[in-house]
Design a protein around this motif. Sequence first.
Motif, mmCIF file in Angstrom:
data_model
loop_
_atom_site.group_PDB
_atom_site.id
_atom_site.type_symbol
_atom_site.label_atom_id
_atom_site.label_comp_id
_atom_site.label_asym_id
_atom_site.label_seq_id
_atom_site.Cartn_x
_atom_site.Cartn_y
_atom_site.Cartn_z
ATOM 1 N N LEU A 263 4.437 -1.189 -4.987
ATOM 2 C CA LEU A 263 4.174 -2.197 -3.885
ATOM 3 C C LEU A 263 3.657 -1.059 -3.111
ATOM 4 N N LEU A 264 3.218 -0.674 -3.246
ATOM 5 C CA LEU A 264 3.308 1.200 -1.318
ATOM 6 C C LEU A 264 1.697 -0.039 -1.182
ATOM 7 N N ILE A 265 1.185 -0.468 -2.543
ATOM 8 C CA ILE A 265 -0.182 -1.342 -2.145
ATOM 9 C C ILE A 265 0.345 -3.200 -1.712
ATOM 10 N N LEU A 266 1.149 -3.572 -2.398
ATOM 11 C CA LEU A 266 1.785 -5.195 -2.243
ATOM 12 C C LEU A 266 2.142 -6.104 -1.081
ATOM 13 N N VAL A 267 3.188 -4.924 -0.991
ATOM 14 C CA VAL A 267 3.763 -5.335 0.440
ATOM 15 C C VAL A 267 2.866 -4.775 2.305
ATOM 16 N N PRO A 268 1.470 -4.151 2.199
ATOM 17 C CA PRO A 268 0.676 -4.247 2.862
ATOM 18 C C PRO A 268 -0.082 -5.178 2.852
ATOM 19 N N GLY A 269 -1.284 -4.672 1.864
ATOM 20 C CA GLY A 269 -1.869 -6.640 1.297
ATOM 21 C C GLY A 269 -1.185 -7.547 1.375
ATOM 22 N N ALA A 270 0.132 -8.156 0.534
ATOM 23 C CA ALA A 270 0.196 -9.381 1.322
ATOM 24 C C ALA A 270 0.849 -10.317 2.482
ATOM 25 N N PHE A 271 1.268 -8.888 3.650
ATOM 26 C CA PHE A 271 0.968 -9.107 5.262
ATOM 27 C C PHE A 271 -0.568 -9.547 5.423
ATOM 28 N N LEU A 272 -1.356 -8.839 5.023
ATOM 29 C CA LEU A 272 -2.994 -8.590 5.251
ATOM 30 C C LEU A 272 -2.979 -10.673 4.590
ATOM 31 N N LEU A 273 -2.861 -10.851 3.421
ATOM 32 C CA LEU A 273 -3.031 -11.667 2.848
ATOM 33 C C LEU A 273 -2.640 -13.180 4.154
ATOM 34 N N LEU A 274 -1.603 -13.104 3.410
ATOM 35 C CA LEU A 274 -0.650 -14.524 4.530
ATOM 36 C C LEU A 274 -1.087 -13.934 5.711
#
Length: 298
Positions: A263-274
């Motif tokens: 979750l520590l990389i999925l959360v910011p990564g999802a914000f960046l991707l979306l």
Amino acid sequence: MTAAAPVPAPVPTPEPAPAKRRRRRRGGRWTIAERLSAGWLILLVGGMLVLPTLRGIDPLDIGAESRFAKLSPEHWLGADNLGRDLLARALDGAQVSVLIGVGSVLIAALIGVPLGMLSAYYGGVIAAVISFVVDVILAFPGLVLALGLASFLGASVTNVMIAITVPMFPVFVRLARAQTLALLETEYLEASEVIGTPVLSIMRRDVLPNISEAILAFGFVSIGRAILIEGSLSFLGIGVPRTQPTWGGMINEGRIYMTTDPLLILVPGAFLLLTILSLNLISDRFLVDGDAVTGARA
């Protein structure tokens, strides 16, 4: 004996004129992808402005009891290795990304578009000098140039905006120049010159409105690119100060826990991707096909 009436020669059928290449106006119904993209951007902006205040959570608050917390009413998207709320940090990082993305692209457009229009209109020495400067800057890969400038200027929001603006404004120069060159052959623009309309009035009234769609389309894409560059710089530790939460910085901090707590990389990564994906999809509403100049106003 009556002579036969002469047969009239066949009248040649004129060939149809070639179809004009028309502008594709996307002003109709929004596609599902565009609606979802707009919804995400609205949700992101609204969330980063309202949600932290409503929940009263500081993205910098450390809590030993909340380390690596999973999804819960207290931590909607979990917490990091120091117990800091991931949603609060992601929304706080969104403020930095939006500010840098929109600010750097706006500055690049304000510099590049007028230079491109004047370069196309005057030509000669002015165009040669502007083209030389543009070619020199574009000789460097954009990310590499931004990396060098950010390292030289130091870590701050202003310096990151400068580092992103420098490699970006030459592309606006080339885009505005290409669009303006195509407009110079139109009759209404020649008429404006004949009656003695000032150059600045021609640029503002006749040229700029006709190239605005292309500029807007490229602007949305450029915002996403600027956000990606900012995330890359923050990931490398040379963007904004480390004390300020950023999407790239959060990914860098969470990469060592990638296998134990993704979750520590999925959360910011999802914000960046979306966010980047939504900006690219929204830009489709301003895309045009056909000639470089479309729908010129008379």
